[in-house]
Design an enzyme around this catalytic site. Structure first.
Site, PDB file in Angstrom:
ATOM      1  N   CYS A  73       2.099   2.798   2.435  1.00  0.00           N
ATOM      2  CA  CYS A  73       3.127   2.846   3.478  1.00  0.00           C
ATOM      3  C   CYS A  73       3.911   1.545   3.596  1.00  0.00           C
ATOM      4  CB  CYS A  73       2.505   3.155   4.839  1.00  0.00           C
ATOM      5  SG  CYS A  73       1.169   4.333   4.786  1.00  0.00           S
ATOM      6  N   ASN A  91       0.830  -1.200   0.000  1.00  0.00           N
ATOM      7  CA  ASN A  91       0.000   0.000   0.000  1.00  0.00           C
ATOM      8  C   ASN A  91       0.866   1.253   0.000  1.00  0.00           C
ATOM      9  OD1 ASN A  91       0.910  -0.524   2.677  1.00  0.00           O
ATOM     10  ND2 ASN A  91      -0.613   0.917   3.447  1.00  0.00           N
ATOM     11  N   GLU A 130       3.082  -1.485   4.457  1.00  0.00           N
ATOM     12  CA  GLU A 130       2.835  -2.458   5.520  1.00  0.00           C
ATOM     13  C   GLU A 130       1.682  -3.406   5.220  1.00  0.00           C
ATOM     14  OE1 GLU A 130      -0.181   0.654   6.877  1.00  0.00           O
ATOM     15  OE2 GLU A 130       1.624   0.499   5.660  1.00  0.00           O
TER      16      GLU A 130
END
Length: 937
Positions: A572, A570, A574
């Site tokens: 970020c 995604n 994670e």
């Protein structure tokens, strides 16, 4: 404070053991650092708080201190004593001889003040009421009510022993002028308290409480329809009257879900804990005020505890005993034991409850599919969603287009459109739309993809606002290690590669290489794998992108291998969920505040279990009450029900236990804490499955086979022929949990991921995610403004050792919040409070590896390098891969130069001041808490 303390001064010929006789007759060894501190204070008095951060003053103080020491120790005897007054005389003399007459005078005055301080003083006089008129909002005028100010400030300082109410009062009155508006008086109060945060962290709570008084006046007045004021003590009863009115007003304004009125509002209001309003530090409450509290025409009508209860009610709408669960959810939120992600805080309990933080999509390889993907980006971003797009299927530049018999312009022009869409859709002004594009390393456009964030070249082929990430298969890493060749393809000619990983990918890839050699593939390019790897790392250092993420680790350890393929992460890095053209992966996030479950003796396992079980239930509930903006996201979320429970406050938890980040103990704690969180999260999801049924695609998953995240390491190890460095130690009874999961199932396909948490950690007043401390004193910038941040743990330790003073503040500024260059700070504190760029990044990788073994998804892992080099980057990222990490996030590096320092008091402590931040990392980085980067919770 006297000049004397323990030390031994050395002469060029022999050691001189100079004894200092104190005023009380006791004696101690001479310490010239005390001379340096006293001189620095004199310069501060004359030249202002910036003085001690300039090279001129620091060099001059060092020179004059040496001269004083030489004068005192060059009088013949190897052992002699000297009076404190003699030392101070020599300091005055040295300053005069250097031509620093004003500074010498300030030093004399300092001596006189210290003398007065040692004698009984007359009682302090009462601050006189100034002749200042205050204008109210309706235009009326009245004298400034100093008595009212004194009451407000006294309440704000209650329980804060280091906060001086008179100091705040004097600063406030000094900022007022005749005819000042009432809201400016309130601002002056807050700014006065803020101005002292750099020298005493307790003022961050005093400033928050003064802001709270303003919020109460605003919200109570809006809800009651008339001006209202309430002290903190009043709120013990005022919340009960306010809360039902707040719900009704929110429903009438079209902002709150009408179903909230169906709750027993009196029961809920009675459960509100007004005293928890006092737990906010200023940064957290200001952030809440600016971005989260509901408002009508920019007038807030929502109080902080009402926000948490509203969020809890929104997540309890479908519970059988809604009130009981709402109160349970409220307890873990308002106590800061757990905090839900920003979309949940924004939207839970509202008429548009879009509660998902992350969306992952795969873009189809035709014009209609590409623009459907871009349209979905806009719809998903509208209500605070962060996006990860898999662009690998889109054919490369020069590939044949059958419909027009022309040639493709490749993936980059469409990425430019996606970039501009993210800028245009700014989530109603709350935060900037954000997206990350992923591309696999074999894509023929990969070299141009690497250059997307460069500041040079054709602007039509640059995406300055879009994040980018490499989706790297293990085979590429093996080719790098073997110094082999790597072949780039256009996906329209090698369609299988997109959906394959591990041994099957390697077999198909080699087959396509052989087909290319036989002339059966039109478009391909051969490069040296090491050269491409080096270019990836070089561009990562230069621009901060694309990030390095590992396709095979994400897929081989995915619990959902039977139901699809993880094609990207995604925004970020994670979240690792499957995507297809028909399913947009969705994830709802929240984070456990680790330090709230830690004592100096270690983790409180029972409290952590209670928090995790409540958090998992909350996040599972969001799936059913969620507002979905696309059918693809709704279909995916209801079928698989993934959630992402993470953590924050890791650095604070280490400080609490006195564990340095750069230690085996730190790595062990990362392991133990994540093991417990993982165990309880899986247990909680399995409990929900027993109560509500397992998720639709559970059968065939790793969960259904009794393979938990800790067990899936073996799948990765086997695929890499044992080339994996992961400690597999465990402490809990995992066999019992395996049996439970096989018996009861899992409610959620995925349960854990560690997000950056920048915003929600600010709200809770704790360190961000798993990040090391960036600096021990700096100015943090976000959409709410500039905020002084001093490490309260360090300040407490320095106070305990008698080392916290204005000179120390100046030293911290001068050294950018890094302790290594401040010699008078003891070595154990320099080790404990080492900052991010002092830490060997391998410690971050080792700790992340220990966590990753327990996590079914991934973690947002920033890596810090003070002096990056090609060799160092190569070793670091190869180690990250070999230690089993699924993804990495930003590479943060330091600039070679630093901005000019400025006193924080003069920047964020006065009305209409222009704030000047201490330096953040620059170059290939995302600034910590960058207001334009919403890759954070």
């Amino acid at each position: 404070m006297t000049i004397a303390s323990q030390a031994v001064h050395q002469t060029a010929e022999q050691p001189i053991q100079l004894t200092v006789v104190r005023r009380d007759g006791s004696s101690t060894a001479f310490d010239q650092t005390k001379i340096s501190v006293a001189m620095t204070k004199a310069f501060l008095a004359v030249e202002g708080a910036d003085a001690a951060t300039t090279h001129r003053v620091r060099d001059l103080v060092a020179d004059l201190t040496g001269r004083v020491a030489d004068a005192l120790t060059s009088r013949g005897d190897a052992r002699r004593s000297v009076q404190v007054e003699d030392i101070q005389d020599q300091v005055e003399l040295a300053l005069m001889r250097a031509g620093e007459h004003q500074v010498a005078r300030a030093y004399v005055l300092y001596r006189e003040e210290r003398t007065k301080a040692r004698t009984p003083a007359d009682p302090a006089g009462v601050t006189a009421k100034p002749a200042i008129t205050v204008r109210a909002a309706d235009g009326s005028a009245a004298p400034l009510d100093v008595d009212r100010l004194r009451v407000i400030i006294a309440e704000a300082a209650d329980g804060l022993d280091a906060v001086d109410p008179e100091q705040i009062l004097d600063e406030t009155i000094g900022s007022c002028y005749d005819g000042i508006a009432q809201h400016e008086v309130e601002l002056a109060l807050v700014m006065a308290a803020r101005s002292y945060v750099e020298t005493e962290p307790q003022y961050r709570f005093a400033a928050a409480r003064l802001l709270l008084d303003q919020i109460r006046r605003e919200a109570l007045g809006r809800v009651h329809g008339e001006p209202r004021q309430a002290s903190q003590a009043d709120m013990a009863t005022a919340y009960a009257d306010y809360f039902p009115r707040y719900v009704q007003l929110g429903i009438e304004a079209g902002q709150l879900d009408p179903r909230l009125a169906e709750f027993d509002l009196a029961r809920l209001a009675a459960a509100i804990r007004p005293e928890r309003d006092l737990d906010f530090a200023f940064l957290g409450l200001q952030t809440l005020y600016d971005r989260y509290l509901l408002h009508i025409d920019k007038v807030r009508f929502e109080l902080p505890q009402a926000l948490f209860l509203r969020v809890a009610m929104g997540m309890a709408l479908r519970e059988d005993d809604r009130e009981a669960k709402a109160i349970e959810f409220y307890e873990v939120l308002s106590s800061f034991r757990f905090m839900a992600s920003t979309p949940i805080l924004f939207n839970s309990g509202t008429t548009r409850p879009q509660l998902s933080a992350c969306f992952l999509t795969t873009v189809e390889d035709d014009l209609a599919g590409i623009f459907t993907g871009i349209r979905n980006n806009a719809l998903l971003a509208k209500y605070s969603g962060g996006l990860g797009n898999d662009w690998t299927p889109v054919r490369g530049i020069g590939a044949r287009i059958r419909g027009t018999n022309g040639e493709s312009q490749g993936v980059v022009p469409f990425l430019k459109i996606a970039n501009d869409t993210a800028v245009a859709v700014n989530q109603g002004g709350k935060r900037k739309g954000a997206v990350c594009a992923y591309l696999e390393t074999w894509h023929i456009d990969i070299e141009e993809f690497l250059d997307l964030r460069k500041n040079t070249g054709d602007e039509r082929r640059r995406t300055h606002d879009m994040n980018t990430a490499n989706w790297v298969p293990d085979l590429f890493m093996h080719r790098v290690e073997a110094d082999g060749e790597w072949t780039l393809f256009s996906p329209d000619e090698v369609p299988e590669l997109h959906d394959l990983y591990g041994a099957k990918f390697a077999e198909a890839y080699r087959g396509y290489e052989e087909a290319a050699d036989r002339g059966e593939i039109r478009m391909f390019k051969r490069v040296r794998a090491v050269d491409l790897w080096r270019r990836m790392l070089t561009v990562l250092f230069e621009t901060g992108h694309p990030w390095i993420t590992f396709k095979d680790a994400c897929n081989l350890r995915s619990p959902q291998q039977h139901a699809g393929v993880v094609h990207s992460s995604n925004l970020c890095t994670e979240i690792t969920l499957n995507t297809t053209l028909d399913e947009v992966a969705v994830c709802n996030l929240g984070s456990v505040n680790l330090v709230a479950h830690v004592t100096p003796q270690g983790l409180d396992a029972e409290l952590l279990r209670d928090t995790v079980h409540a958090a998992v239930r909350m996040l599972d509930n969001t799936i059913d009450v969620n507002f979905y903006t696309t059918p693809e996201s709704e279909r995916s979320n209801l079928r698989h029900r993934p959630i992402s429970l993470g953590l924050m406050g890791f650095a604070d938890a280490l400080f609490t236990q006195r564990i340095p980040y750069t230690s085996d103990a730190s790595v062990d704690f990362a392991d133990r804490s994540m093991e417990q969180l993982s165990y309880y999260a899986i247990e909680a999801s399995s409990d929900l499955a027993a109560e509500r049924g397992h998720y639709e695609t559970y059968d065939g998953s790793l969960w259904s086979q009794g393979i938990l995240p800790i067990d899936s390491i073996d799948l990765l190890r086997t695929a890499r022929d044992g080339d994996l460095i992961v400690d597999e130690g465990k402490q809990l009874d995992w066999e019992a949990l395996r049996a439970k999961v096989r018996r009861d199932g899992m409610r959620n396909s995925n349960v854990m991921a560690i997000a950056p948490t920048a915003t929600i950690s600010n709200i809770c007043g704790v360190s961000q995610s798993i990040e090391p401390t960036y600096s021990n004193l700096f100015v943090k910038s976000n959409m709410s403004g500039e905020f002084t941040v001093a490490n309260p743990y360090l300040v407490a330790d320095l106070k305990a050792r008698g080392l916290w003073d204005q000179v120390m503040v100046s030293d911290l500024k001068y050294h950018d919040g890094v302790l290594a260059g401040i010699e008078r700070i003891p070595a154990d504190l320099r080790e404990l409070y080492a900052t991010a760029f002092e830490i060997d990044p391998m410690w971050l990788v080792k700790a992340a590896s220990r966590r990753q073994k327990w996590i079914d998804q991934a973690q947002s892992l920033n890596l810090y390098m003070s002096a990056p080099s090609g060799r160092a980057l190569d070793e670091l990222y190869r180690s990250a891969w070999r230690h089993g990490l699924k993804t990495t996030y930003y590479l943060r590096s330091q600039s070679a130069t630093h901005v000019e320092k400025s006193t924080l008091k003069g920047t964020d402590g006065r009305l209409n001041a222009v704030p000047v931040s201490l330096p953040e990392p620059t170059g290939a980085v995302c600034a910590i808490d960058d207001p334009d980067c919403e890759a954070c919770q």
